[in-house]
Design an enzyme around this catalytic site. Sequence first.
Site, PDB file in Angstrom:
ATOM      1  N   GLY A 131      38.914  84.854  44.635  1.00  0.00           N
ATOM      2  CA  GLY A 131      38.745  85.798  43.520  1.00  0.00           C
ATOM      3  C   GLY A 131      40.097  86.197  42.972  1.00  0.00           C
ATOM      4  N   VAL A 161      41.896  92.272  44.127  1.00  0.00           N
ATOM      5  CA  VAL A 161      41.004  92.408  45.289  1.00  0.00           C
ATOM      6  C   VAL A 161      41.604  91.660  46.489  1.00  0.00           C
ATOM      7  CG1 VAL A 161      38.680  91.974  46.171  1.00  0.00           C
ATOM      8  CG2 VAL A 161      38.979  92.758  43.823  1.00  0.00           C
ATOM      9  N   GLY A 162      42.334  90.586  46.213  1.00  0.00           N
ATOM     10  CA  GLY A 162      43.005  89.867  47.306  1.00  0.00           C
ATOM     11  C   GLY A 162      43.879  90.809  48.126  1.00  0.00           C
ATOM     12  N   GLU A 219      42.244  82.595  48.039  1.00  0.00           N
ATOM     13  CA  GLU A 219      42.157  81.591  46.973  1.00  0.00           C
ATOM     14  C   GLU A 219      42.118  82.371  45.666  1.00  0.00           C
ATOM     15  OE1 GLU A 219      41.995  78.207  47.143  1.00  0.00           O
ATOM     16  OE2 GLU A 219      42.081  78.052  49.317  1.00  0.00           O
ATOM     17  N   CYS A 222      39.099  78.419  37.773  1.00  0.00           N
ATOM     18  CA  CYS A 222      40.379  78.939  38.265  1.00  0.00           C
ATOM     19  C   CYS A 222      41.526  77.976  37.987  1.00  0.00           C
ATOM     20  CB  CYS A 222      40.290  79.230  39.752  1.00  0.00           C
ATOM     21  SG  CYS A 222      39.768  77.805  40.716  1.00  0.00           S
TER      22      CYS A 222
HETATM   23  P1  NAD Z   1      34.347  88.592  41.418  1.00  0.00           P
HETATM   24  O1  NAD Z   1      34.364  89.772  40.482  1.00  0.00           O
HETATM   25  O2  NAD Z   1      33.064  87.932  41.714  1.00  0.00           O
HETATM   26  O3  NAD Z   1      35.044  89.107  42.754  1.00  0.00           O
HETATM   27  C1  NAD Z   1      35.212  88.239  43.855  1.00  0.00           C
HETATM   28  C2  NAD Z   1      34.614  88.886  45.088  1.00  0.00           C
HETATM   29  O4  NAD Z   1      35.331  90.074  45.387  1.00  0.00           O
HETATM   30  C3  NAD Z   1      33.153  89.283  44.914  1.00  0.00           C
HETATM   31  O5  NAD Z   1      32.404  88.825  46.020  1.00  0.00           O
HETATM   32  C4  NAD Z   1      33.193  90.778  44.819  1.00  0.00           C
HETATM   33  O6  NAD Z   1      32.050  91.401  45.342  1.00  0.00           O
HETATM   34  C5  NAD Z   1      34.411  91.138  45.627  1.00  0.00           C
HETATM   35  N1  NAD Z   1      35.021  92.391  45.195  1.00  0.00           N
HETATM   36  C6  NAD Z   1      35.207  92.820  43.918  1.00  0.00           C
HETATM   37  N2  NAD Z   1      35.821  94.023  43.903  1.00  0.00           N
HETATM   38  C7  NAD Z   1      36.027  94.353  45.203  1.00  0.00           C
HETATM   39  C8  NAD Z   1      36.634  95.481  45.860  1.00  0.00           C
HETATM   40  N3  NAD Z   1      37.139  96.497  45.166  1.00  0.00           N
HETATM   41  N4  NAD Z   1      36.670  95.485  47.203  1.00  0.00           N
HETATM   42  C9  NAD Z   1      36.158  94.464  47.915  1.00  0.00           C
HETATM   43  N5  NAD Z   1      35.583  93.383  47.341  1.00  0.00           N
HETATM   44  C10 NAD Z   1      35.515  93.323  46.018  1.00  0.00           C
HETATM   45  O7  NAD Z   1      35.293  87.447  40.919  1.00  0.00           O
HETATM   46  P2  NAD Z   1      36.685  87.543  40.167  1.00  0.00           P
HETATM   47  O8  NAD Z   1      37.715  88.141  41.040  1.00  0.00           O
HETATM   48  O9  NAD Z   1      36.517  88.052  38.784  1.00  0.00           O
HETATM   49  O10 NAD Z   1      36.969  85.963  40.083  1.00  0.00           O
HETATM   50  C11 NAD Z   1      37.800  85.451  39.136  1.00  0.00           C
HETATM   51  C12 NAD Z   1      39.177  85.215  39.720  1.00  0.00           C
HETATM   52  O11 NAD Z   1      39.054  84.354  40.842  1.00  0.00           O
HETATM   53  C13 NAD Z   1      40.080  84.498  38.769  1.00  0.00           C
HETATM   54  O12 NAD Z   1      41.368  85.040  38.878  1.00  0.00           O
HETATM   55  C14 NAD Z   1      40.076  83.062  39.266  1.00  0.00           C
HETATM   56  O13 NAD Z   1      41.225  82.336  38.939  1.00  0.00           O
HETATM   57  C15 NAD Z   1      39.951  83.278  40.728  1.00  0.00           C
HETATM   58  N6  NAD Z   1      39.349  82.109  41.360  1.00  0.00           N
HETATM   59  C16 NAD Z   1      40.095  81.411  42.241  1.00  0.00           C
HETATM   60  C17 NAD Z   1      39.573  80.263  42.821  1.00  0.00           C
HETATM   61  C18 NAD Z   1      40.349  79.463  43.803  1.00  0.00           C
HETATM   62  O14 NAD Z   1      39.768  78.590  44.420  1.00  0.00           O
HETATM   63  N7  NAD Z   1      41.629  79.709  43.994  1.00  0.00           N
HETATM   64  C19 NAD Z   1      38.282  79.869  42.498  1.00  0.00           C
HETATM   65  C20 NAD Z   1      37.549  80.634  41.601  1.00  0.00           C
HETATM   66  C21 NAD Z   1      38.090  81.757  41.042  1.00  0.00           C
END
Ligand code: NAD
Length: 473
Positions: free
Chosen positions: A205, A209-210, A227, A261
């Site tokens: 994600g 959040v990471g 990731e 991504c």
């Molecule tokens: P998302 O909003 O679905 O969040 C990802 C996860 O984090 C979800 O399961 C969500 O429930 C959890 N989450 C959200 N807020 C949280 C919090 N405050 N505390 C704990 N958990 C929480 O997805 P997103 O982040 O919008 O995804 C898009 C991003 O992910 C982009 O930056 C994209 O580049 C990246 N991405 C990376 C890869 C990779 O393989 N490197 C793949 C897909 C997406």
Amino acid sequence: MSAVTTIDSASGSAPRDLASIPDRVAQLRAGFDAGRTRPLAWRIEQLERLRAMLVENADAVTRALHADLRKPETEAWATDVSLVLSEIALAKKSLRKWTKPEAIRTPMKLQPAKSWIVREPLGLVLIIAPWNYPVQLALAPLVAAIAAGNAAVVKPSEVTPHVSSLLATLIPNYLDRECIACVEGGVEETSALLAERWDHVFYTGNGRVGRIVMQAAAKHLTPVTLELGGKSPCIVDADCDLDVAARRIVWGKFINCGQTCIAPDYVLVHESRHDELLEKLVANLRAFYGEEPQRSADLGRIVNEAHVDRLAKLLESGKAVIGGTVDRADRWIAPTILRDVAPDSPVMQEEIFGPILPVLAIRDVDEAIAFVNRGEKPLALYVFTERPAIEEAVIARTSSGGVCVNAVLWHIGNENLPFGGVGESGMGAYHGRHGFEVLSHHRAVLKKSVKVDPSIAYPPFTKLKKALIKRFA
Ligand code: NAD
């Protein structure tokens, strides 16, 4: 198996049951501690069941992907499901080899002895998935977790509620409930999960959040794989096959409506080919999706209105040579190519994650490399060139999770390559053997013969012993 299961709340997430999370996690840990997940037979059986889950419910999976992202069926299968099936096939075929103790050379000073590495499971793994490839990004890490002999919890994204709900129905029906679970929910549920002790957290994600994930994991010294994303540049050299470059860039940018991504985020093209590239990008967009792309059966939609609003603002960062329109009610941003984009404009400040492609002219490869290096290390980097020196310069003088030369996205399709980011785009990598390795502990073993036990190793250290130790130890 039934079609997409019903969604309970207005937000689309499953009913909340935060209080049950600690007990559920304890059950799974007990399953792992009892040794259920260690035998190869269990791992292979779970991988086979996971495969059956996807194949037997292919219609339900594609319907859920359509409901959440309006993903076209072919795209859903090719980009979301098939990668998981390839991962399963490779893991099944290779498990015996991967799990075999690895003989390691033992230095002379320790002889007679043998050394080897044992890959052992880490324990209980938490997998947190995002919404853009909601099947692949929840299940490919699960393949790695199972292959390495771990118990696991999958937490799908609440942003794609149909897929989340479907996975929550299917996973307990197909996989060993004592060791594998799917927990639905949003921030609250994920926070409750993160408060538990895990042996690895695998998060896909955004970087904000990471950081939350890493902070929670630090409390228990739990290792993490992050990731993440970022702005993946695409450099187009003067000397390249521009027809192929334009076709591949359009394909890789607009698949899943740019919500990929590793989509090429922006293009840096040599100034001598700038106008020509724009023409070819436009021509390919028309050839792929027609004069009215909103009616094309091959384009999905933006995941929700909040993202439509975010993307609509980015359209103002340049002049649209094609696209530029918004239909909020249809969660639609037309595939857009922007020219005359200032490097400090909003579209160049954040990961676009949508169907907008800024194209910027550059003087030479040095300028392109400097441009890329001013930003954070991206998840992917693409270069189109026929000149080996340019290819080498770009690879040697930049950094990114992965690189493709004369292609975009395709490195993700080679399950023998590690897939992951570096710096701001993440840490750790998976796919194929790399996923197995990252979710295994590499345990060092040294076995010494008892037949030989020279006194030189033990006190008292005489002058002669000291001299010998200095010479050989
Ligand atoms: P998302 O909003 O679905 O969040 C990802 C996860 O984090 C979800 O399961 C969500 O429930 C959890 N989450 C959200 N807020 C949280 C919090 N405050 N505390 C704990 N958990 C929480 O997805 P997103 O982040 O919008 O995804 C898009 C991003 O992910 C982009 O930056 C994209 O580049 C990246 N991405 C990376 C890869 C990779 O393989 N490197 C793949 C897909 C997406």
